[in-house]
Scaffold this active site. Structure first.
Site, PDB file in Angstrom:
ATOM      1  N   VAL A  40      73.404  43.655  61.453  1.00 27.93           N
ATOM      2  CA  VAL A  40      74.506  42.728  61.142  1.00 27.93           C
ATOM      3  C   VAL A  40      75.789  43.148  61.863  1.00 27.93           C
ATOM      4  CG1 VAL A  40      75.910  41.693  59.329  1.00 27.93           C
ATOM      5  CG2 VAL A  40      73.523  42.239  58.861  1.00 27.93           C
ATOM      6  N   LYS A  46      64.037  39.756  42.246  1.00 28.55           N
ATOM      7  CA  LYS A  46      63.784  40.827  43.212  1.00 28.55           C
ATOM      8  C   LYS A  46      62.463  41.480  42.847  1.00 28.55           C
ATOM      9  CE  LYS A  46      66.113  42.830  46.619  1.00 28.55           C
ATOM     10  NZ  LYS A  46      67.057  42.272  47.567  1.00 28.55           N
ATOM     11  N   GLY A  73      74.537  48.328  63.131  1.00 30.39           N
ATOM     12  CA  GLY A  73      73.076  48.143  63.227  1.00 30.39           C
ATOM     13  C   GLY A  73      72.809  46.674  63.489  1.00 30.39           C
TER      14      GLY A  73
HETATM   15  P1  NAD Z   1      70.905  48.203  59.566  1.00 34.84           P
HETATM   16  O1  NAD Z   1      70.131  49.338  58.991  1.00 34.84           O
HETATM   17  O2  NAD Z   1      70.362  47.454  60.718  1.00 34.84           O
HETATM   18  O3  NAD Z   1      72.366  48.728  60.007  1.00 34.84           O
HETATM   19  C1  NAD Z   1      73.086  49.647  59.247  1.00 34.84           C
HETATM   20  C2  NAD Z   1      73.758  50.596  60.242  1.00 34.84           C
HETATM   21  O4  NAD Z   1      74.606  51.481  59.522  1.00 34.84           O
HETATM   22  C3  NAD Z   1      72.753  51.463  61.021  1.00 34.84           C
HETATM   23  O5  NAD Z   1      72.985  51.348  62.408  1.00 34.84           O
HETATM   24  C4  NAD Z   1      73.043  52.864  60.508  1.00 34.84           C
HETATM   25  O6  NAD Z   1      72.839  53.862  61.497  1.00 34.84           O
HETATM   26  C5  NAD Z   1      74.503  52.754  60.111  1.00 34.84           C
HETATM   27  N1  NAD Z   1      74.949  53.765  59.174  1.00 34.84           N
HETATM   28  C6  NAD Z   1      74.288  54.307  58.136  1.00 34.84           C
HETATM   29  N2  NAD Z   1      75.059  55.210  57.517  1.00 34.84           N
HETATM   30  C7  NAD Z   1      76.243  55.219  58.163  1.00 34.84           C
HETATM   31  C8  NAD Z   1      77.453  55.931  57.993  1.00 34.84           C
HETATM   32  N3  NAD Z   1      77.609  56.834  57.024  1.00 34.84           N
HETATM   33  N4  NAD Z   1      78.476  55.687  58.834  1.00 34.84           N
HETATM   34  C9  NAD Z   1      78.332  54.789  59.828  1.00 34.84           C
HETATM   35  N5  NAD Z   1      77.203  54.080  60.051  1.00 34.84           N
HETATM   36  C10 NAD Z   1      76.172  54.296  59.218  1.00 34.84           C
HETATM   37  O7  NAD Z   1      71.206  47.242  58.335  1.00 34.84           O
HETATM   38  P2  NAD Z   1      71.733  45.747  58.376  1.00 34.84           P
HETATM   39  O8  NAD Z   1      70.592  44.828  58.186  1.00 34.84           O
HETATM   40  O9  NAD Z   1      72.642  45.583  59.538  1.00 34.84           O
HETATM   41  O10 NAD Z   1      72.585  45.699  57.039  1.00 34.84           O
HETATM   42  C11 NAD Z   1      73.864  46.306  56.969  1.00 34.84           C
HETATM   43  C12 NAD Z   1      74.410  46.144  55.558  1.00 34.84           C
HETATM   44  O11 NAD Z   1      74.529  44.743  55.257  1.00 34.84           O
HETATM   45  C13 NAD Z   1      73.524  46.727  54.461  1.00 34.84           C
HETATM   46  O12 NAD Z   1      74.334  47.196  53.424  1.00 34.84           O
HETATM   47  C14 NAD Z   1      72.722  45.531  53.985  1.00 34.84           C
HETATM   48  O13 NAD Z   1      72.282  45.695  52.648  1.00 34.84           O
HETATM   49  C15 NAD Z   1      73.756  44.431  54.093  1.00 34.84           C
HETATM   50  N6  NAD Z   1      73.186  43.092  54.222  1.00 34.84           N
HETATM   51  C16 NAD Z   1      72.376  42.803  55.272  1.00 34.84           C
HETATM   52  C17 NAD Z   1      71.859  41.520  55.411  1.00 34.84           C
HETATM   53  C18 NAD Z   1      70.986  41.147  56.578  1.00 34.84           C
HETATM   54  O14 NAD Z   1      70.806  39.947  56.834  1.00 34.84           O
HETATM   55  N7  NAD Z   1      70.451  42.109  57.328  1.00 34.84           N
HETATM   56  C19 NAD Z   1      72.171  40.540  54.451  1.00 34.84           C
HETATM   57  C20 NAD Z   1      73.029  40.864  53.391  1.00 34.84           C
HETATM   58  C21 NAD Z   1      73.531  42.156  53.296  1.00 34.84           C
END
Ligand code: NAD
Length: 368
Positions: free
Chosen positions: A203, A97, A201
């Site tokens: 995912v 990382k 969001g």
């Molecule tokens: P994102 O920022 O697009 O979506 C996260 C969503 O969570 C947002 O819409 C945000 O408003 C919402 N949120 C934040 N705090 C909140 C709360 N207290 N209650 C309810 N909703 C809340 O992120 P993402 O890319 O969709 O990733 C989501 C999770 O999955 C993260 O933890 C990320 O680390 C993990 N992840 C993502 C990927 C990827 O491919 N994007 C891969 C592995 C892991």
């Protein structure tokens, strides 16, 4: 090497460094690289946890850290996590990382120069570390990196990259949910199951779409009302306020927002039989895996179920082919089922079993 201290050392880096080399040894760290380039303002750390299975892949986090200790702690914690995610997914990659300390008041030109300098830094690591997007970085940043090194993934799709990993992550989570349903209810479908999603969001939204297609009923929440509305309009989802998601009477709770959703306060409120979602670091501590087991809640370990994005970029590294990436992502079903079944046989929490499987692959036996 002092294996027995590995888990204690991990807790320690969340607090304070006693001795960097001791912590690095205890976590089995391979290399930690630092780069300071006053001309561009770059202050970057690349932590490479392990190279046994192949070159390390991991995102580059761009964040206004309060100091370099905080940046280093983040790099170590995240790099180790990438090793575990790659190993549990049977990928021929190690974990690494990068973190870049974001300078305040950075304009667009300065930003490009900074990421070009970062690209030169990555290029100097002899192919041992392959970078990609993470929190705070975007496709344009990876384009700048690409101008200085080939050791980068997730740059502009027009230039042959695989683009947004979120649909792959969501597909992998769906496969993990299917495995959990098989394990818990001996079901081969999700028809009629009630699934509560925290965070719709990137995912979470794609996951909601997959689950809706498969006949599940959804309750969703998000702090962003427009994200919630999209799921109501497109998938007929019910909604609750963010704090009420834990208590929703459902079959499966899918945390897809931030880390530490499963903690001392939320576990007593849970009203589900399975937890399976995309968020990283869902358990506030390893002990919360024990608490879930005591409550007879099946937990699909986060780094196993959310590996679809990594599997996708790892495919890009070999020459991108979306169909192969999807096939490999579908195998998350087998990975999750293997963990759940072994945990049952060995009467252990599922998160501990996932760690053991990884450590057996990396070190020949589980760490203490
Ligand atoms: P994102 O920022 O697009 O979506 C996260 C969503 O969570 C947002 O819409 C945000 O408003 C919402 N949120 C934040 N705090 C909140 C709360 N207290 N209650 C309810 N909703 C809340 O992120 P993402 O890319 O969709 O990733 C989501 C999770 O999955 C993260 O933890 C990320 O680390 C993990 N992840 C993502 C990927 C990827 O491919 N994007 C891969 C592995 C892991």
């Amino acid at each position: 090497m002092r294996r027995a201290e590995s888990r204690a050392a991990l807790e320690l880096i969340q607090e304070v460094f006693v001795d960097l080399f001791d912590v690095a040894d205890d976590l089995y760290f391979g290399e930690i690289h630092l780069k300071s380039d006053p001309a561009s303002g770059l202050r970057a750390i690349v932590a490479i946890h392990d190279l046994k299975l192949g070159p390390a892949i991991g995102g580059c986090r761009f964040y206004e850290y309060p100091n370099s200790d905080a940046a280093l702690r983040d790099a170590l914690r995240l790099a180790r996590g990438m090793s575990y995610k790659a190993a549990i997914s049977n990928l021929p990659h190690g974990g690494g990382k990068a973190v870049i300390m974001r300078p305040p008041d950075l304009d667009d030109n300065d930003r490009r120069a900074l990421f070009e300098s970062y690209g030169e830094f990555v290029d100097s690591l002899n192919g041992n570390y392959i970078t990609c997007e993470d929190v705070g970085t975007c496709v344009d940043d990876m384009d700048a990196v690409k101008s200085r090194t080939d050791q980068v993934l997730g740059y502009n799709p027009d230039a042959g990259s695989s683009g947004d990993p979120s649909p792959f992550t969501a597909f992998g989570v769906r496969r993990g949910i299917e495995a959990a349903a098989k394990f818990r209810w001996d079901r081969d479908d999700l028809e009629g199951l009630h699934i509560a999603i925290q965070g719709v969001g990137s995912v979470g939204y794609y996951l909601a779409g997959e689950l809706h297609e498969l006949g599940a009923s959804l309750t969703v929440t998000d702090i962003d009302e427009s994200a919630v509305q999209r799921c109501v309009d497109e998938f007929g989802a019910d909604t609750v306020a963010p704090d009420d998601i834990y208590g929703v009477d459902c079959d499966i709770f899918a945390p897809c927002a931030l880390g530490s959703a499963i903690n001392e306060e939320t576990i007593p409120a849970l009203n589900c039989e399975v937890i399976a979602g995309s968020a990283n670091n869902q358990l506030a501590t390893n002990q919360h895996g024990v608490a879930l087991r005591e409550r007879d809640i099946v937990y699909a370990p986060d780094y196993a179920i959310n590996a679809g994005g990594l599997i996708n970029v790892a495919q890009e590294f070999r020459g991108y082919d979306a169909q192969t990436a999807r096939k490999k992502t579908a195998a998350i079903y087998d990975t999750v089922l293997e963990i759940l079944e072994r945990a049952q046989r060995e009467t252990l929490p599922t998160n501990l079993v996932a760690d053991r499987i990884v450590e057996e692959r990396l070190y020949g036996s589980a760490l203490q």
